[in-house]
Design a protein around this motif. Structure first.
Motif, mmCIF file in Angstrom:
data_model
loop_
_atom_site.group_PDB
_atom_site.id
_atom_site.type_symbol
_atom_site.label_atom_id
_atom_site.label_comp_id
_atom_site.label_asym_id
_atom_site.label_seq_id
_atom_site.Cartn_x
_atom_site.Cartn_y
_atom_site.Cartn_z
ATOM 1 N N CYS A 25 11.646 -1.668 6.016
ATOM 2 C CA CYS A 25 12.242 -0.344 6.199
ATOM 3 C C CYS A 25 12.721 -0.153 7.632
ATOM 4 O O CYS A 25 13.786 0.416 7.872
ATOM 5 C CB CYS A 25 11.238 0.734 5.826
ATOM 6 N N PHE A 26 11.932 -0.651 8.584
ATOM 7 C CA PHE A 26 12.298 -0.545 9.999
ATOM 8 C C PHE A 26 13.601 -1.269 10.298
ATOM 9 O O PHE A 26 14.457 -0.762 11.024
ATOM 10 C CB PHE A 26 11.162 -1.092 10.864
ATOM 11 N N VAL A 27 13.785 -2.448 9.722
ATOM 12 C CA VAL A 27 15.007 -3.209 9.984
ATOM 13 C C VAL A 27 16.218 -2.508 9.369
ATOM 14 O O VAL A 27 17.322 -2.581 9.916
ATOM 15 C CB VAL A 27 14.874 -4.672 9.512
ATOM 16 N N ALA A 73 8.893 -9.884 -2.426
ATOM 17 C CA ALA A 73 10.183 -9.630 -3.080
ATOM 18 C C ALA A 73 10.760 -8.281 -2.670
ATOM 19 O O ALA A 73 11.973 -8.159 -2.438
ATOM 20 C CB ALA A 73 10.012 -9.692 -4.593
ATOM 21 N N VAL A 74 9.920 -7.263 -2.554
ATOM 22 C CA VAL A 74 10.384 -5.942 -2.125
ATOM 23 C C VAL A 74 10.909 -5.996 -0.698
ATOM 24 O O VAL A 74 11.918 -5.357 -0.371
ATOM 25 C CB VAL A 74 9.254 -4.897 -2.275
ATOM 26 N N MET A 75 10.265 -6.778 0.146
ATOM 27 C CA MET A 75 10.744 -6.934 1.518
ATOM 28 C C MET A 75 12.152 -7.522 1.547
ATOM 29 O O MET A 75 13.027 -7.024 2.254
ATOM 30 C CB MET A 75 9.813 -7.854 2.311
ATOM 31 N N ALA A 79 15.576 -5.447 2.719
ATOM 32 C CA ALA A 79 16.337 -5.895 3.881
ATOM 33 C C ALA A 79 17.773 -6.264 3.528
ATOM 34 O O ALA A 79 18.654 -6.183 4.378
ATOM 35 C CB ALA A 79 15.653 -7.084 4.537
ATOM 36 N N THR A 80 18.030 -6.665 2.302
ATOM 37 C CA THR A 80 19.376 -7.120 1.952
ATOM 38 C C THR A 80 20.191 -6.109 1.158
ATOM 39 O O THR A 80 21.399 -6.290 1.028
ATOM 40 C CB THR A 80 19.313 -8.426 1.138
ATOM 41 N N PHE A 81 19.579 -5.075 0.654
ATOM 42 C CA PHE A 81 20.306 -4.084 -0.150
ATOM 43 C C PHE A 81 21.185 -3.245 0.756
ATOM 44 O O PHE A 81 20.740 -2.681 1.745
ATOM 45 C CB PHE A 81 19.311 -3.194 -0.907
#
Length: 92
Positions: A25-27, A73-75, A79-81
């Motif tokens: 979320c931070f990224v 997987a959520v990470m 990050a890519t969505f």
């Protein structure tokens, strides 16, 4: 839990999952700002940490490693969505 019955290991894995999802979320929130590079490196470090935690969780029990793998997987998906806009050139 079958395997390792140390509550400390379980809570370390939970902490790694929370750290991993929060770094993703931070990224996303740092995108386009001056802290973007720091956010990306922090995300890559926690992605490596989650990979190791998923491997360690295999010895703890089946439910724990599935939770770690799901967090991994959520990470990656977080990050890519891309939420910036719609596809251009598509007419409804």
């Amino acid at each position: 839990m079958n395997g390792i019955d140390f509550p400390a290991v379980f809570w370390l894995l939970v902490a790694a999952q929370l750290l991993g999802v929060s770094s993703a979320c931070f990224v996303r929130f740092c995108e386009g700002s001056t802290c973007q590079l720091i956010g990306q490196w922090a995300f890559l470090a926690t992605l490596l940490l989650m990979g190791v935690a998923t491997g360690v969780a295999l010895a703890v029990g089946p439910g724990v490693w599935m939770a770690c793998a799901t967090s991994l997987a959520v990470m990656v998906l977080t990050a890519t969505f891309d939420l910036r806009g719609s596809i251009q050139g598509v007419n409804p």
